[in-house]
Design a protein around this motif. Structure first.
Motif, PDB file in Angstrom:
ATOM      1  N   ARG A   1       6.916  -8.846   2.496  1.00 48.55           N
ATOM      2  CA  ARG A   1       6.277  -7.734   2.298  1.00 48.55           C
ATOM      3  C   ARG A   1       6.125  -6.444   1.767  1.00 48.55           C
ATOM      4  O   ARG A   1       7.609  -6.084   1.303  1.00 48.55           O
ATOM      5  N   TYR A   2       5.726  -5.471   1.437  1.00 51.21           N
ATOM      6  CA  TYR A   2       5.150  -4.514   1.315  1.00 51.21           C
ATOM      7  C   TYR A   2       4.806  -3.523   1.880  1.00 51.21           C
ATOM      8  O   TYR A   2       3.821  -3.813   2.456  1.00 51.21           O
ATOM      9  N   VAL A   3       4.698  -1.852   1.165  1.00 49.04           N
ATOM     10  CA  VAL A   3       4.148  -1.240   1.927  1.00 49.04           C
ATOM     11  C   VAL A   3       4.162  -0.083   0.928  1.00 49.04           C
ATOM     12  O   VAL A   3       5.458   0.190   0.396  1.00 49.04           O
ATOM     13  N   GLN A   4       3.248   0.627   0.717  1.00 49.92           N
ATOM     14  CA  GLN A   4       3.387   2.271  -0.550  1.00 49.92           C
ATOM     15  C   GLN A   4       2.632   3.000  -0.147  1.00 49.92           C
ATOM     16  O   GLN A   4       1.301   3.128   0.824  1.00 49.92           O
ATOM     17  N   LEU A   5       3.197   3.988  -0.702  1.00 50.70           N
ATOM     18  CA  LEU A   5       1.939   5.379  -0.393  1.00 50.70           C
ATOM     19  C   LEU A   5       1.235   5.897  -1.816  1.00 50.70           C
ATOM     20  O   LEU A   5       1.697   5.816  -3.538  1.00 50.70           O
ATOM     21  N   GLY A   6      -0.429   6.150  -1.846  1.00 52.65           N
ATOM     22  CA  GLY A   6      -1.219   6.366  -3.244  1.00 52.65           C
ATOM     23  C   GLY A   6      -1.149   8.347  -2.906  1.00 52.65           C
ATOM     24  O   GLY A   6      -0.702   8.784  -2.218  1.00 52.65           O
ATOM     25  N   HIS A   7      -1.343   8.318  -4.262  1.00 53.88           N
ATOM     26  CA  HIS A   7      -1.636  10.015  -4.673  1.00 53.88           C
ATOM     27  C   HIS A   7      -2.802  10.811  -4.027  1.00 53.88           C
ATOM     28  O   HIS A   7      -2.154  12.022  -3.330  1.00 53.88           O
ATOM     29  N   ASP A   8      -2.925   9.423  -3.328  1.00 46.42           N
ATOM     30  CA  ASP A   8      -4.545  10.018  -2.598  1.00 46.42           C
ATOM     31  C   ASP A   8      -3.902  10.105  -0.999  1.00 46.42           C
ATOM     32  O   ASP A   8      -4.953  10.498  -0.410  1.00 46.42           O
TER      33      ASP A   8
END
Length: 127
Positions: A62-69
């Motif tokens: 599983r993955y989680v990420q933060l975008g520049h937006d």
């Protein structure tokens, strides 16, 4: 079974949709006793993390990420680990977002190749 992912840096071979990982994203993998994890960043991704398991040449994570937006997103991925003729590793991925609609496939490949002395060299054609 293909060799360990521990310490390897991988990158997508093609861009995905905006706000997702792309060719400027770099994943730094770790592996120990059937457990895999990675940190990633680059392109539209400020920071991302993944964690899961490896059984033979199959990853499940599983993955989680933060975008520049400023948005966060999470999902699930199953990958096949493939050793390329030049010795680098490739992950053939099937993924699905869990925090929003969407699914697909992608390919990431090792950007550096370990030499026989344990160092890393640059793979041809990669930054």
């Amino acid at each position: 079974m293909a060799r360990s992912l521990d310490g390897l840096v991988l990158a997508p071979v093609a861009d995905q949709a905006p706000g997702q990982v792309g060719t400027r994203t770099r994943f730094t993998y770790r592996e120990r006793d059937g457990v895999i994890w990675a940190d990633y960043a680059g392109g539209d991704v400020v920071r991302g993390h993944l964690v899961g398991t490896r059984e033979g040449d199959r990853l499940d994570f599983r993955y989680v990420q933060l975008g520049h937006d400023g948005t966060t997103a999470s999902g699930h991925c199953v990958s096949a680990v493939v050793e390329l003729p030049d010795g680098r590793l490739r992950l053939e991925e099937t993924w699905e977002w869990e925090s929003r609609p969407g699914s697909g496939t992608s390919v990431v490949e090792q950007v550096g190749q370990r030499d026989r002395c344990g160092g890393t060299g640059r793979a041809a054609g990669r930054a």
